[in-house]
Design a protein around this motif. Structure first.
Motif, PDB file in Angstrom:
ATOM      1  N   PRO A 198     -59.954   1.310 120.095  1.00  0.00           N
ATOM      2  CA  PRO A 198     -60.175   1.857 118.746  1.00  0.00           C
ATOM      3  C   PRO A 198     -58.881   2.079 117.972  1.00  0.00           C
ATOM      4  N   SER A 199     -57.836   2.539 118.655  1.00  0.00           N
ATOM      5  CA  SER A 199     -56.568   2.787 117.964  1.00  0.00           C
ATOM      6  C   SER A 199     -55.939   1.475 117.505  1.00  0.00           C
ATOM      7  N   ARG A 200     -55.988   0.467 118.361  1.00  0.00           N
ATOM      8  CA  ARG A 200     -55.438  -0.836 117.985  1.00  0.00           C
ATOM      9  C   ARG A 200     -56.265  -1.486 116.881  1.00  0.00           C
ATOM     10  N   LEU A 201     -57.552  -1.284 116.937  1.00  0.00           N
ATOM     11  CA  LEU A 201     -58.424  -1.842 115.905  1.00  0.00           C
ATOM     12  C   LEU A 201     -58.099  -1.213 114.558  1.00  0.00           C
ATOM     13  N   ALA A 202     -57.856   0.098 114.562  1.00  0.00           N
ATOM     14  CA  ALA A 202     -57.496   0.797 113.323  1.00  0.00           C
ATOM     15  C   ALA A 202     -56.156   0.299 112.796  1.00  0.00           C
ATOM     16  N   LEU A 203     -55.202   0.087 113.713  1.00  0.00           N
ATOM     17  CA  LEU A 203     -53.891  -0.417 113.309  1.00  0.00           C
ATOM     18  C   LEU A 203     -53.995  -1.837 112.756  1.00  0.00           C
ATOM     19  N   ALA A 204     -54.815  -2.660 113.410  1.00  0.00           N
ATOM     20  CA  ALA A 204     -55.027  -4.032 112.937  1.00  0.00           C
ATOM     21  C   ALA A 204     -55.690  -4.023 111.560  1.00  0.00           C
ATOM     22  N   ALA A 205     -56.602  -3.091 111.347  1.00  0.00           N
ATOM     23  CA  ALA A 205     -57.287  -2.986 110.053  1.00  0.00           C
ATOM     24  C   ALA A 205     -56.312  -2.571 108.955  1.00  0.00           C
ATOM     25  N   LEU A 206     -55.424  -1.629 109.261  1.00  0.00           N
ATOM     26  CA  LEU A 206     -54.435  -1.176 108.285  1.00  0.00           C
ATOM     27  C   LEU A 206     -53.467  -2.307 107.945  1.00  0.00           C
ATOM     28  N   ALA A 207     -53.023  -3.029 108.971  1.00  0.00           N
ATOM     29  CA  ALA A 207     -52.156  -4.184 108.744  1.00  0.00           C
ATOM     30  C   ALA A 207     -52.892  -5.242 107.924  1.00  0.00           C
ATOM     31  N   GLY A 208     -54.176  -5.397 108.216  1.00  0.00           N
ATOM     32  CA  GLY A 208     -54.986  -6.359 107.480  1.00  0.00           C
ATOM     33  C   GLY A 208     -55.102  -6.005 106.013  1.00  0.00           C
ATOM     34  N   ALA A 209     -55.275  -4.727 105.713  1.00  0.00           N
ATOM     35  CA  ALA A 209     -55.370  -4.289 104.319  1.00  0.00           C
ATOM     36  C   ALA A 209     -54.078  -4.612 103.576  1.00  0.00           C
ATOM     37  N   CYS A 210     -52.932  -4.371 104.221  1.00  0.00           N
ATOM     38  CA  CYS A 210     -51.642  -4.688 103.602  1.00  0.00           C
ATOM     39  C   CYS A 210     -51.493  -6.189 103.381  1.00  0.00           C
ATOM     40  N   MET A 211     -51.915  -6.974 104.380  1.00  0.00           N
ATOM     41  CA  MET A 211     -51.784  -8.418 104.272  1.00  0.00           C
ATOM     42  C   MET A 211     -52.662  -8.980 103.150  1.00  0.00           C
ATOM     43  N   VAL A 212     -53.879  -8.475 103.046  1.00  0.00           N
ATOM     44  CA  VAL A 212     -54.804  -8.953 102.018  1.00  0.00           C
ATOM     45  C   VAL A 212     -54.276  -8.609 100.617  1.00  0.00           C
ATOM     46  N   LEU A 213     -53.759  -7.400 100.457  1.00  0.00           N
ATOM     47  CA  LEU A 213     -53.169  -7.022  99.173  1.00  0.00           C
ATOM     48  C   LEU A 213     -51.930  -7.864  98.874  1.00  0.00           C
ATOM     49  N   SER A 214     -51.171  -8.200  99.924  1.00  0.00           N
ATOM     50  CA  SER A 214     -50.002  -9.054  99.759  1.00  0.00           C
ATOM     51  C   SER A 214     -50.410 -10.434  99.265  1.00  0.00           C
ATOM     52  N   TRP A 215     -51.433 -11.023  99.883  1.00  0.00           N
ATOM     53  CA  TRP A 215     -51.929 -12.334  99.433  1.00  0.00           C
ATOM     54  C   TRP A 215     -52.362 -12.278  97.966  1.00  0.00           C
ATOM     55  N   THR A 216     -53.048 -11.210  97.591  1.00  0.00           N
ATOM     56  CA  THR A 216     -53.557 -11.085  96.220  1.00  0.00           C
ATOM     57  C   THR A 216     -52.417 -11.021  95.209  1.00  0.00           C
ATOM     58  N   ALA A 217     -51.414 -10.194  95.502  1.00  0.00           N
ATOM     59  CA  ALA A 217     -50.264 -10.075  94.594  1.00  0.00           C
ATOM     60  C   ALA A 217     -49.478 -11.379  94.540  1.00  0.00           C
ATOM     61  N   PHE A 218     -49.344 -12.035  95.686  1.00  0.00           N
ATOM     62  CA  PHE A 218     -48.627 -13.306  95.765  1.00  0.00           C
ATOM     63  C   PHE A 218     -49.310 -14.373  94.916  1.00  0.00           C
ATOM     64  N   PHE A 219     -50.626 -14.482  95.047  1.00  0.00           N
ATOM     65  CA  PHE A 219     -51.377 -15.472  94.272  1.00  0.00           C
ATOM     66  C   PHE A 219     -51.331 -15.160  92.777  1.00  0.00           C
ATOM     67  N   ALA A 220     -51.339 -13.882  92.433  1.00  0.00           N
ATOM     68  CA  ALA A 220     -51.248 -13.508  91.022  1.00  0.00           C
ATOM     69  C   ALA A 220     -49.906 -13.936  90.433  1.00  0.00           C
ATOM     70  N   GLY A 221     -48.865 -13.892  91.259  1.00  0.00           N
ATOM     71  CA  GLY A 221     -47.539 -14.287  90.801  1.00  0.00           C
ATOM     72  C   GLY A 221     -47.446 -15.741  90.388  1.00  0.00           C
ATOM     73  N   PHE A 222     -48.227 -16.610  91.041  1.00  0.00           N
ATOM     74  CA  PHE A 222     -48.183 -18.040  90.708  1.00  0.00           C
ATOM     75  C   PHE A 222     -48.505 -18.290  89.233  1.00  0.00           C
ATOM     76  N   ALA A 223     -49.554 -17.626  88.752  1.00  0.00           N
ATOM     77  CA  ALA A 223     -50.002 -17.852  87.376  1.00  0.00           C
ATOM     78  C   ALA A 223     -49.038 -17.265  86.357  1.00  0.00           C
ATOM     79  N   MET A 224     -48.310 -16.217  86.731  1.00  0.00           N
ATOM     80  CA  MET A 224     -47.432 -15.540  85.786  1.00  0.00           C
ATOM     81  C   MET A 224     -46.026 -16.136  85.739  1.00  0.00           C
ATOM     82  N   THR A 225     -45.588 -16.758  86.816  1.00  0.00           N
ATOM     83  CA  THR A 225     -44.256 -17.366  86.834  1.00  0.00           C
ATOM     84  C   THR A 225     -44.425 -18.864  87.100  1.00  0.00           C
TER      85      THR A 225
END
Length: 298
Positions: free
Chosen positions: A67-94
């Motif tokens: 459970p602790s590792r699953l929670a850590l993986a989920a938190l890392a996943g949330a950061c990664m997903v937000l990172s992908w979103t911001a990264f993709f948004a950057g393509f259209a703006m620059t």
């Protein structure tokens, strides 16, 4: 089960993964959808591929997923997903090239986070390499030397890309806490988290053009599934210098695609910025020391 054939040639495997990764900007641009929607479908198709891959390879069920590792993986996943979103948004703006170059300051954010939050030590050489890298970001961004590009949207795109790099660095540090858990299982957890997280915001009911489905499926299968499998099969078999050098195939491919397809040539200052980031990244990874320090020490 036997290793995949590409694991016998780890350098070629990593080079292929970096080449695939370098094309993601074109796939995102051609999909023509909102970044949140693209990341949502990336997670859907990526989870389908990685789930099948992990089952076929015998990686699931994973008994190390407490459970602790699953929670850590989920938190890392949330950061990664937000990172992908911001990264993709950057393509259209620059541009694809600019966003990709700036995104490659991720290793320096890892160092900064380690110093500030984990109380890790940083040498003078590392500090100098970091200053060089962020000078490279200033040049690569085009905000200082190219006034024609320095619009509000362009500046916001650079800011979003830096946020994406920071979130990727946070996800990297969190993933270290997962110990020896297979990276494919970790990325599978991240994509599942992304599906749950983005479903309310992805406008799933909107009409998606037929041609876009091919691009979306490719981003999920190629860039999230196959590329990650290739990378993770190669990393344990390669030295840090080799990994550091091969990694720069990613931005080079992105620059070539941006120039060849979208007619966005890289300016001299941006090229100099990329070179600074590349040299500084290698300097930190390989522990290069500045000769002036040795002279002064003597």
């Amino acid at each position: 089960m036997k290793d995949m054939p590409t694991s016998r040639f780890p350098a070629a495997s990593l080079a292929l993964a970096m080449t695939i990764a370098g094309t993601v900007g074109a796939f995102v641009t051609e999909a023509g959808l909102h970044p949140v929607t693209i990341v949502f479908w990336r997670c859907v198709f990526g989870a389908m591929f990685l789930g099948a891959w992990c089952l076929l390879r015998g990686y699931l069920p994973d008994r190390t997923l407490s459970p602790s590792r699953l929670a850590l993986a989920a938190l890392a996943g949330a950061c990664m997903v937000l990172s992908w979103t911001a990264f993709f948004a950057g393509f259209a703006m620059t541009s694809i090239a600019t966003t990709t170059i700036v995104y490659h300051v991720q290793p320096f954010f890892v160092v900064i986070i380690g110093v500030v939050f984990l109380k890790e030590r940083i040498s003078l050489d590392q500090m100098l390499w970091m200053l060089g890298a962020f000078l490279g970001v200033v040049l690569a961004s085009g905000l200082v030397v190219s006034h024609a590009q320095a619009s509000t949207a362009w500046a916001l795109g650079i800011a979003l890309t830096l946020v994406a790099a920071l979130l990727y660095a946070v996800a990297t540090i969190l993933a270290k806490g997962l110990g020896r858990q297979r990276a494919e299982v970790t990325v599978l957890c991240q994509t599942i988290v992304g599906i749950v997280m983005l479903a309310p915001f992805a406008d799933i009911g909107q009409h998606v053009p037929v041609h876009a489905w091919g691009w979306l499926a490719s981003i999920g299968v190629l860039h999230t599934g196959i590329a990650y499998v290739l990378m993770n099969s190669a990393f344990p078999r390669l030295t840090t210098p080799v990994i550091g050098i091969i990694t720069f195939i990613y931005p080079v491919v992105a620059i070539i695609i941006d120039w060849a397809i979208y007619r966005h040539p890289l300016g001299q200052a941006q090229a100099a910025g990329m070179a600074l980031i590349a040299v500084a990244t290698l300097g930190v990874r390989l522990g290069w020391r500045f000769p002036l320090r040795r002279v002064s020490a003597a």
